[in-house]
Scaffold this active site. Structure first.
Site, PDB file in Angstrom:
ATOM      1  N   GLU A  43    -122.471  87.950  51.417  1.00  0.00           N
ATOM      2  CA  GLU A  43    -122.258  87.655  53.391  1.00  0.00           C
ATOM      3  C   GLU A  43    -120.928  86.999  53.596  1.00  0.00           C
ATOM      4  O   GLU A  43    -120.603  86.991  54.137  1.00  0.00           O
ATOM      5  CB  GLU A  43    -123.714  86.606  53.956  1.00  0.00           C
ATOM      6  CG  GLU A  43    -123.794  86.190  54.440  1.00  0.00           C
ATOM      7  CD  GLU A  43    -123.512  87.243  55.450  1.00  0.00           C
ATOM      8  OE1 GLU A  43    -123.805  88.334  55.814  1.00  0.00           O
ATOM      9  OE2 GLU A  43    -122.958  86.137  56.955  1.00  0.00           O
TER      10      GLU A  43
ATOM     11  N   ARG B 237    -121.910  93.854  72.769  1.00  0.00           N
ATOM     12  CA  ARG B 237    -122.009  95.298  72.502  1.00  0.00           C
ATOM     13  C   ARG B 237    -121.198  96.576  72.019  1.00  0.00           C
ATOM     14  O   ARG B 237    -121.798  97.389  71.357  1.00  0.00           O
ATOM     15  CB  ARG B 237    -123.701  95.995  73.690  1.00  0.00           C
ATOM     16  CG  ARG B 237    -124.730  95.443  73.540  1.00  0.00           C
ATOM     17  CD  ARG B 237    -125.435  95.514  73.983  1.00  0.00           C
ATOM     18  NE  ARG B 237    -126.350  96.117  74.348  1.00  0.00           N
ATOM     19  CZ  ARG B 237    -127.850  96.268  73.689  1.00  0.00           C
ATOM     20  NH1 ARG B 237    -128.286  95.287  73.176  1.00  0.00           N
ATOM     21  NH2 ARG B 237    -128.013  97.270  72.814  1.00  0.00           N
TER      22      ARG B 237
ATOM     23  N   CYS C 194    -123.253  99.478  73.098  1.00  0.00           N
ATOM     24  CA  CYS C 194    -123.469  99.960  74.458  1.00  0.00           C
ATOM     25  C   CYS C 194    -124.311  99.033  75.371  1.00  0.00           C
ATOM     26  O   CYS C 194    -125.182  98.991  75.187  1.00  0.00           O
ATOM     27  CB  CYS C 194    -123.354 101.776  74.575  1.00  0.00           C
ATOM     28  SG  CYS C 194    -122.475 102.561  74.267  1.00  0.00           S
TER      29      CYS C 194
ATOM     30  N   TRP D 299    -119.211 101.129  73.159  1.00  0.00           N
ATOM     31  CA  TRP D 299    -118.744 101.521  71.788  1.00  0.00           C
ATOM     32  C   TRP D 299    -118.755 103.378  71.417  1.00  0.00           C
ATOM     33  O   TRP D 299    -119.965 103.775  71.114  1.00  0.00           O
ATOM     34  CB  TRP D 299    -119.991 100.185  70.646  1.00  0.00           C
ATOM     35  CG  TRP D 299    -119.232 100.172  69.264  1.00  0.00           C
ATOM     36  CD1 TRP D 299    -118.030  99.719  69.140  1.00  0.00           C
ATOM     37  CD2 TRP D 299    -119.973 101.161  68.190  1.00  0.00           C
ATOM     38  NE1 TRP D 299    -118.655  99.397  67.769  1.00  0.00           N
ATOM     39  CE2 TRP D 299    -119.425 100.886  67.326  1.00  0.00           C
ATOM     40  CE3 TRP D 299    -121.240 102.171  67.890  1.00  0.00           C
ATOM     41  CZ2 TRP D 299    -119.810 101.682  66.055  1.00  0.00           C
ATOM     42  CZ3 TRP D 299    -121.115 102.598  67.059  1.00  0.00           C
ATOM     43  CH2 TRP D 299    -120.704 102.239  66.238  1.00  0.00           C
TER      44      TRP D 299
ATOM     45  N   LYS E 152    -118.808  88.143  56.107  1.00  0.00           N
ATOM     46  CA  LYS E 152    -117.475  87.674  57.271  1.00  0.00           C
ATOM     47  C   LYS E 152    -116.406  87.598  57.283  1.00  0.00           C
ATOM     48  O   LYS E 152    -115.642  87.969  57.683  1.00  0.00           O
ATOM     49  CB  LYS E 152    -118.448  85.926  57.251  1.00  0.00           C
ATOM     50  CG  LYS E 152    -119.577  85.735  57.599  1.00  0.00           C
ATOM     51  CD  LYS E 152    -119.543  86.042  59.402  1.00  0.00           C
ATOM     52  CE  LYS E 152    -120.958  87.297  58.844  1.00  0.00           C
ATOM     53  NZ  LYS E 152    -122.054  87.890  59.211  1.00  0.00           N
TER      54      LYS E 152
ATOM     55  N   ASN F  27    -126.765 104.566  76.400  1.00  0.00           N
ATOM     56  CA  ASN F  27    -126.962 104.109  75.041  1.00  0.00           C
ATOM     57  C   ASN F  27    -127.947 104.774  73.998  1.00  0.00           C
ATOM     58  O   ASN F  27    -128.706 105.077  74.357  1.00  0.00           O
ATOM     59  CB  ASN F  27    -127.458 102.543  75.251  1.00  0.00           C
ATOM     60  CG  ASN F  27    -127.591 101.444  73.850  1.00  0.00           C
ATOM     61  OD1 ASN F  27    -128.918 101.051  73.637  1.00  0.00           O
ATOM     62  ND2 ASN F  27    -126.872 102.093  73.059  1.00  0.00           N
ATOM     63  N   GLY F  28    -127.356 105.139  72.717  1.00  0.00           N
ATOM     64  CA  GLY F  28    -127.354 106.268  71.954  1.00  0.00           C
ATOM     65  C   GLY F  28    -126.920 107.122  71.806  1.00  0.00           C
ATOM     66  O   GLY F  28    -125.406 107.311  72.235  1.00  0.00           O
TER      67      GLY F  28
ATOM     68  N   GLU G 163    -114.878  91.188  58.045  1.00  0.00           N
ATOM     69  CA  GLU G 163    -114.997  91.485  59.478  1.00  0.00           C
ATOM     70  C   GLU G 163    -114.003  90.670  60.573  1.00  0.00           C
ATOM     71  O   GLU G 163    -114.233  91.400  61.662  1.00  0.00           O
ATOM     72  CB  GLU G 163    -116.737  90.886  60.084  1.00  0.00           C
ATOM     73  CG  GLU G 163    -118.011  91.525  60.061  1.00  0.00           C
ATOM     74  CD  GLU G 163    -119.605  90.774  60.045  1.00  0.00           C
ATOM     75  OE1 GLU G 163    -120.542  91.640  60.330  1.00  0.00           O
ATOM     76  OE2 GLU G 163    -119.727  89.946  59.841  1.00  0.00           O
TER      77      GLU G 163
ATOM     78  N   LYS H  45    -122.562  94.173  68.414  1.00  0.00           N
ATOM     79  CA  LYS H  45    -123.725  93.285  67.895  1.00  0.00           C
ATOM     80  C   LYS H  45    -124.924  94.537  68.042  1.00  0.00           C
ATOM     81  O   LYS H  45    -124.904  95.168  69.434  1.00  0.00           O
ATOM     82  CB  LYS H  45    -123.520  92.536  68.877  1.00  0.00           C
ATOM     83  CG  LYS H  45    -124.476  91.110  68.268  1.00  0.00           C
ATOM     84  CD  LYS H  45    -124.186  89.946  68.158  1.00  0.00           C
ATOM     85  CE  LYS H  45    -124.970  88.889  67.286  1.00  0.00           C
ATOM     86  NZ  LYS H  45    -124.116  88.949  65.903  1.00  0.00           N
TER      87      LYS H  45
ATOM     88  N   HIS I 249    -116.708  93.260  33.733  1.00  0.00           N
ATOM     89  CA  HIS I 249    -116.695  94.783  33.237  1.00  0.00           C
ATOM     90  C   HIS I 249    -115.899  95.801  34.444  1.00  0.00           C
ATOM     91  O   HIS I 249    -116.399  96.592  34.745  1.00  0.00           O
ATOM     92  CB  HIS I 249    -118.534  94.959  33.625  1.00  0.00           C
ATOM     93  CG  HIS I 249    -119.193  94.893  32.999  1.00  0.00           C
ATOM     94  ND1 HIS I 249    -119.218  94.994  31.930  1.00  0.00           N
ATOM     95  CD2 HIS I 249    -120.213  93.229  32.964  1.00  0.00           C
ATOM     96  CE1 HIS I 249    -120.356  94.189  30.513  1.00  0.00           C
ATOM     97  NE2 HIS I 249    -120.642  93.193  31.577  1.00  0.00           N
TER      98      HIS I 249
HETATM   99  N1  HGA Z   1    -122.972 108.503  72.639  1.00  0.00           N
HETATM  100  C1  HGA Z   1    -122.176 107.557  73.350  1.00  0.00           C
HETATM  101  C2  HGA Z   1    -122.960 106.226  73.553  1.00  0.00           C
HETATM  102  C3  HGA Z   1    -122.464 105.239  72.610  1.00  0.00           C
HETATM  103  C4  HGA Z   1    -123.488 103.986  72.037  1.00  0.00           C
HETATM  104  O1  HGA Z   1    -124.810 104.143  72.762  1.00  0.00           O
HETATM  105  N2  HGA Z   1    -123.174 103.419  71.764  1.00  0.00           N
HETATM  106  O2  HGA Z   1    -123.807 102.080  71.069  1.00  0.00           O
HETATM  107  C5  HGA Z   1    -121.279 107.623  73.393  1.00  0.00           C
HETATM  108  O3  HGA Z   1    -120.189 107.478  72.507  1.00  0.00           O
HETATM  109  O4  HGA Z   1    -120.549 107.458  74.301  1.00  0.00           O
END
Ligand code: HGA
Length: 610
Positions: free
Chosen positions: A483, A27, A2, A75, A487, A100-101, A490, A605, A506
């Protein structure tokens, strides 16, 4: 994850916020939004599902004019990606917030706030915070005090930026567990999750510390710490050229970043090596003391950084003779673990804000260890601030979500660290000199591999219509295979699994058929003969092999085996060099498949949430 950006200025901030979001899009990119306070002291808000471009189109059609604003690229963690769940979230029509969080106790708070009469329009944890602040605002009539009171009720991680139409000349921001930086301007100030967002408007930054709460006005920034004491946070200048966040001539950031590796690997060596030895002081003035009695190294990391840690384990045990354990942070932090006496706790994180890695470090600090060493790419990040020793990688900003140059610079830093530790544990000066000379050769060898790009692009066509693949390596090349597989997963969405080649029989051999390409890294080392037998096992089952092999290793192209010859490299530095062809392979497969190379689906990221 985020991205948050905010600005308070004499001028309209909409353009600054949009450009900030574009730069933060790595992000998170499932939805984006913006809120400003306009000239009539009303909150104007726009939110769109999808990328920042969709928000930009919406704002072109209906501009948001105002000199105070906040914006967000999401995100999702709580609630599907949708317009209603996109930030900014509001309480009533006067208060707007970006976050964010993760708020862990959001369910309880939601029930409490519903009972107080607040109506919820989203599924997010963030909306709870908006209403909680508004509830406090109604009680105290001051935004700063309302935020301060509200955050005492929150459990979890957050960086928040809050505006209120009744106080149109400032925003209040705070952080706990998620990054937040203040960009210092002249007659204007900014905030963001990452300095990159603000490079067009300033190169001077203050990093907020855990528990800080700040009042951001045009002319002034005031910060208080967790205890409510006024604090000054040091202003630092951004070190990399502003152009380092442009794609330049390259089609994707990822390709640009792959091609930057000779330069940034060299930059990571600079000042830390003579022609034949490691300059231990370059790891910190206390390095000699702290490394002297290390009896165990515990490496903690996530994702690509974890793979770097896996390679380092081979080096540390072989060259320093010190036992080394490596674990992914999200596992380590939630199990009962034993920290052995005289442990060096080594955390690896590109951003220095990886939530799980930071949590593991903080926990381990309580249990006690000899010292904490950070391998990190972002100066001033939480990890750097909280460690005793730091080796900064010099990768510069990495924008592609799939990490490339961060990995090879981490390996370079880890090898330099290993040599410093090994010196305390009896590594012969001649051996140190041999390896240091080999490190000096790496940038040139990476360049030689980049020259194979055209051939690797040709090879990538064989993967286009495949759904599964295997990556094999032995010894320190096993994490390189991991790795490589990561890649490919991803960015091309092809299922890729990595195995130590000796494990094939195995189990995974059962999967091998003509539809399962098998990629192998084969430098010329003690294990190459054993690896060749493993390759025969694959051929005998009709599998198609793609082998990146030392030209001296004696692996030849024939039916069922495509060999790409890699220049001869020292066995110890081989993991750095052999990573590069696998990056190019994944890149070209993804381009052929037409995926979003720099912003692959579902990922982001700088993983600042658990
Ligand atoms: N929990 C919040 C913010 C998500 C977040 O920080 N993502 O990295 C949401 O879901 O909108």
């Amino acid at each position: 994850m985020c991205g948050i950006v905010g600005a308070v200025s004499e001028r309209d901030v909409q353009g600054i916020l949009l450009e900030g979001l574009r730069r933060l899009e790595y992000r998170g990119y499932d939805s984006a939004g913006m809120a400003v306070i306009d000239g009539d002291h009303q909150v104007q808000r726009a939110r769109e599902l999808g990328k920042v471009a969709a928000l930009s189109d919406a704002i072109d059609a209906n501009p948001l004019d105002g000199q105070l604003g906040i914006a967000h690229t999401r995100w999702a963690t709580h609630g599907e990606p949708s317009q209603l769940n996109a930030h900014p979230h509001m309480s009533g029509d006067r208060l707007a917030i970006v976050h964010n969080g993760i708020i862990e106790n959001y369910q309880d708070l939601r029930e409490e706030l519903k009972a107080d009469g607040f109506t919820f329009t989203s599924q997010t944890d963030t909306e709870v915070v908006a209403h909680l602040i508004e509830k406090n605002y109604r009680a105290v009539g001051d935004l700063y005090d309302a935020v301060k009171a509200a955050i005492t009720r929150l459990r979890g991680a957050y960086a928040l930026a809050v505006i209120h139409a009744d106080e149109p000349d400032h925003m209040v921001v705070c952080r706990e567990g998620s990054p937040l930086v203040v960009g210092v301007g002249i007659g204007e100030n900014f905030i963001a999750s990452d300095q990159l967002a603000l490079l067009p408007v300033t190169d001077r930054f203050m990093f907020l510390e855990e528990g800080d709460i700040a009042d951001i006005r045009k002319e002034k920034v005031s910060i208080h710490d967790r205890e409510g004491t006024p604090v000054e946070r040091k202003i630092t200048r951004f070190e990399h050229g502003a152009d380092s966040v442009d794609k330049g001539e390259y089609r994707h950031f990822m390709l640009k970043e792959i091609y930057e590796q000779p330069r940034v690997v060299k930059a990571t060596m600079e000042g830390r090596l003579t022609d034949s030895s490691v300059l231990e002081q370059a790891l910190g003035t206390d390095a000699a003391d702290l490394l002297e009695n290390v009896r165990h190294v515990q490496i903690i990391a996530c994702g690509t950084s974890y793979h770097a840690g896996m390679v380092a384990r081979y080096w540390i045990e072989e060259l320093a003779g010190v036992p080394c354990s490596v674990e992914v942070a999200s596992e380590y932090r939630y199990r009962k673990h034993v920290i052995q006496p005289d442990t060096l706790f080594l955390c690896i994180s590109q951003s220095g804000e990886t939530a799980d890695t930071l949590a593991a470090l903080r926990q381990a600090k309580e249990a006690g260890f000899r010292a904490a060493l950070a391998i990190c790419n972002v100066p001033g990040s939480s990890l750097v601030r909280e460690s005793d020793l730091v080796i900064m990688t010099q990768a510069g900003p990495e924008i592609g979500v799939a990490s490339t140059k961060a990995f090879t610079t981490q390996l370079t830093a880890l090898l330099i660290f290993t040599l410093a530790l090994a010196r305390h544990n009896g590594l012969a000066p001649e051996k140190e000199a041999e390896i240091v000379k080999a490190i000096h050769l790496v940038p040139g060898q990476v360049n030689d591999v980049l020259a194979l790009d055209g051939e690797i692009e040709e090879l990538s066509k064989a993967f286009m219509d495949k759904n599964h693949s295997l990556f094999l390596g032995r010894g320190s090349q096993f994490p390189v295979a991991m790795e490589g597989a990561l890649k490919l997963k991803e960015i091309s969405y092809i299922h890729a699994e990595a195995y130590p080649a000796g494990e094939l029989k195995h189990g995974p051999l059962a999967l091998v058929d003509s539809e399962m390409p098998v990629v192998t890294v084969a430098p010329n080392n003690d294990l190459v003969e054993k690896l060749k037998s493993n390759l025969e096992e694959v051929r005998a089952r009709g599998g198609e092999l793609f082998v990146f092999a030392d030209k001296e290793a004696g692996v030849k192209s024939e039916e069922g085996i495509h060999v790409m010859q890699i220049p001869s490299v020292h066995e110890i530095t081989a993991p750095i060099v052999y990573t590069v062809p696998l990056q190019l392979l994944s890149y070209h497969v993804a381009v052929l498949k037409g995926t979003d190379v720099d912003q692959p689906r579902n990922l982001a990221k700088s993983v600042t949430v658990e």
